[in-house]
Design an enzyme around this catalytic site. Structure first.
Site, PDB file in Angstrom:
ATOM      1  N   HIS A   1      35.761  35.370  27.486  1.00  0.00           N
ATOM      2  CA  HIS A   1      36.968  34.735  28.012  1.00  0.00           C
ATOM      3  C   HIS A   1      37.315  33.507  27.180  1.00  0.00           C
ATOM      4  O   HIS A   1      37.067  32.362  27.563  1.00  0.00           O
ATOM      5  CB  HIS A   1      36.759  34.367  29.482  1.00  0.00           C
ATOM      6  CG  HIS A   1      38.022  34.249  30.262  1.00  0.00           C
ATOM      7  ND1 HIS A   1      38.745  35.334  30.696  1.00  0.00           N
ATOM      8  CD2 HIS A   1      38.716  33.167  30.677  1.00  0.00           C
ATOM      9  CE1 HIS A   1      39.813  34.938  31.357  1.00  0.00           C
ATOM     10  NE2 HIS A   1      39.825  33.617  31.349  1.00  0.00           N
TER      11      HIS A   1
ATOM     12  N   GLU B   1      42.229  36.262  25.532  1.00  0.00           N
ATOM     13  CA  GLU B   1      43.644  35.975  25.279  1.00  0.00           C
ATOM     14  C   GLU B   1      43.816  35.166  24.006  1.00  0.00           C
ATOM     15  O   GLU B   1      43.787  33.924  24.033  1.00  0.00           O
ATOM     16  CB  GLU B   1      44.271  35.204  26.451  1.00  0.00           C
ATOM     17  CG  GLU B   1      44.643  36.061  27.636  1.00  0.00           C
ATOM     18  CD  GLU B   1      45.374  35.277  28.723  1.00  0.00           C
ATOM     19  OE1 GLU B   1      45.898  35.921  29.636  1.00  0.00           O
ATOM     20  OE2 GLU B   1      45.409  34.028  28.636  1.00  0.00           O
TER      21      GLU B   1
ATOM     22  N   GLU C   1      44.013  41.695  32.951  1.00  0.00           N
ATOM     23  CA  GLU C   1      44.307  40.519  33.776  1.00  0.00           C
ATOM     24  C   GLU C   1      45.779  40.550  34.165  1.00  0.00           C
ATOM     25  O   GLU C   1      46.653  40.751  33.319  1.00  0.00           O
ATOM     26  CB  GLU C   1      43.995  39.230  33.008  1.00  0.00           C
ATOM     27  CG  GLU C   1      44.199  37.954  33.808  1.00  0.00           C
ATOM     28  CD  GLU C   1      43.792  36.706  33.031  1.00  0.00           C
ATOM     29  OE1 GLU C   1      42.720  36.735  32.394  1.00  0.00           O
ATOM     30  OE2 GLU C   1      44.543  35.725  33.035  1.00  0.00           O
TER      31      GLU C   1
ATOM     32  N   GLU D   1      45.776  26.690  43.994  1.00  0.00           N
ATOM     33  CA  GLU D   1      46.854  27.295  43.238  1.00  0.00           C
ATOM     34  C   GLU D   1      46.996  28.742  43.687  1.00  0.00           C
ATOM     35  O   GLU D   1      46.046  29.326  44.220  1.00  0.00           O
ATOM     36  CB  GLU D   1      46.611  27.205  41.727  1.00  0.00           C
ATOM     37  CG  GLU D   1      45.374  27.904  41.229  1.00  0.00           C
ATOM     38  CD  GLU D   1      45.153  27.705  39.733  1.00  0.00           C
ATOM     39  OE1 GLU D   1      45.725  26.753  39.158  1.00  0.00           O
ATOM     40  OE2 GLU D   1      44.415  28.501  39.133  1.00  0.00           O
TER      41      GLU D   1
END
Length: 329
Positions: A129, A162, A249, A290
């Site tokens: 990640h 990413e 994701e 969040e």
């Protein structure tokens, strides 16, 4: 006479019970029992029998910030209650406390998730990640992961979560080195390759994919309140070029991970993934203030989660997994 009849009835009942239990075991097979070792055929994942395999599940949050959720209790809930057929261990690389400066914690978290997933018969993504390239460290990590888990069909390697500002040529060069490292140890298990611009430039990748290796898929990430038709058009182009995609994701709110959930856009994405038979993992299992956080800040990671522990996004994901997965496994 009475005792003989009772014994006969008892034996008959036992035979029927055994038959029914056998039938139950067949219908309640795990997803890994159903598909076995996955491979790539065209733009699809397929099982050993050639059937298209669509995996649906959830991602844990960055392990370096949310390691408490990397526990067997959480995994039992996600598989047994939420009916996830896919788990993703997001092993953080880069920020403070990540794999780069606390390898012991990272290994404890990844082994907990992977070994529980193997025991429970679901697939699991080992996710590097990171937003940046760490070639030497990634090769060492995946060499160890492949050595440990190469014999388990459950395991999927995600070698670059990413890429943010790296070009496809930079990502491609890095990925080729890491893939070569894995394939020297594990010749078959699925590898997810990252694409530039937070896994959105799949149209660029489709024009210049990695060659010379089998069972590669490419990550597409979306947050439904931000990413809409333009990104699906890119993905459609990639699919038309034969590029296999995996949504490792995704979520319903803005790309920041916060803001209101756009249920209309999310449902459109779900319909698109279903139509194209694309696997996905929803972000994310942790407790933070969040909207992408599935759990409240006071949820006990080790306890029984009730409806009040689940935030709006968790209810959406859980309900979808229950509908899409429970009827199949």
């Amino acid at each position: 006479m009475y005792r003989v009849k009772s014994t006969s009835a008892f034996l008959l009942l036992m035979i029927v019970s055994l038959f029914l239990s056998g039938q139950t075991r067949v219908s309640a097979e795990t997803v890994v029992e159903k598909y076995g070792k996955l491979s790539v055929k065209g733009t699809h994942l397929v099982g050993e029998n050639g059937e298209v395999a669509v995996l649906r599940g959830v991602s844990f949050g960055w392990h370096n910030w949310w390691s408490d959720y990397y526990n067997r209790n959480a995994i039992d809930i996600l598989v047994d209650d939420w009916h996830a057929t896919l788990l993703r261990a997001a092993i953080g690389v880069g920020p403070e406390g990540s794999y780069l400066d606390n390898r012991e914690l990272a290994m404890r978290c990844v082994s907990t998730v992977v070994e529980a997933a193997i025991e429970k018969g679901v697939y699991v993504i080992i996710d590097w990640h990171s937003h940046d390239i760490y070639t030497t460290e990634a090769k060492a990590f995946f060499a160890e992961m492949a050595t440990r888990y190469k014999d388990y069909p459950n395991v999927i390697y995600e070698i670059y979560n990413e890429p943010d500002h790296e070009t496809w040529q930079e990502v491609k060069a890095y990925s080729t080195e890491v893939i070569r490292t894995i394939r020297a140890i594990d010749p078959d298990n699925i590898i997810i390759v990252g694409s530039p611009h937070w896994d959105q430039d799949v149209h660029i990748v489709a024009d210049d994919p990695i060659t010379g290796f089998n069972n590669l898929v490419y990550s597409l990430h979306f947050y439904a309140a931000t990413h809409k038709k333009e990104l699906r058009d890119r993905a459609d182009y990639a699919l038309s070029k034969g590029l296999p995609l995996f949504v490792s994701e995704c979520a319903g709110m803005e790309a920041s991970g916060d803001g209101p959930i756009n249920t209309d856009s999310w449902n459109t994405w779900v319909q698109w993934m279903n139509a194209n038979q694309i696997s996905w993992a929803a972000w994310s299992v942790f407790g933070k203030d969040e909207s992408c956080s599935m759990l409240t800040t006071i949820t006990n990671p080790y306890g029984k989660w009730t409806d009040k522990d689940l935030k709006e996004w968790a209810h959406i994901v859980k309900n979808l997994l229950t509908i899409d997965n429970k009827i199949r496994f």
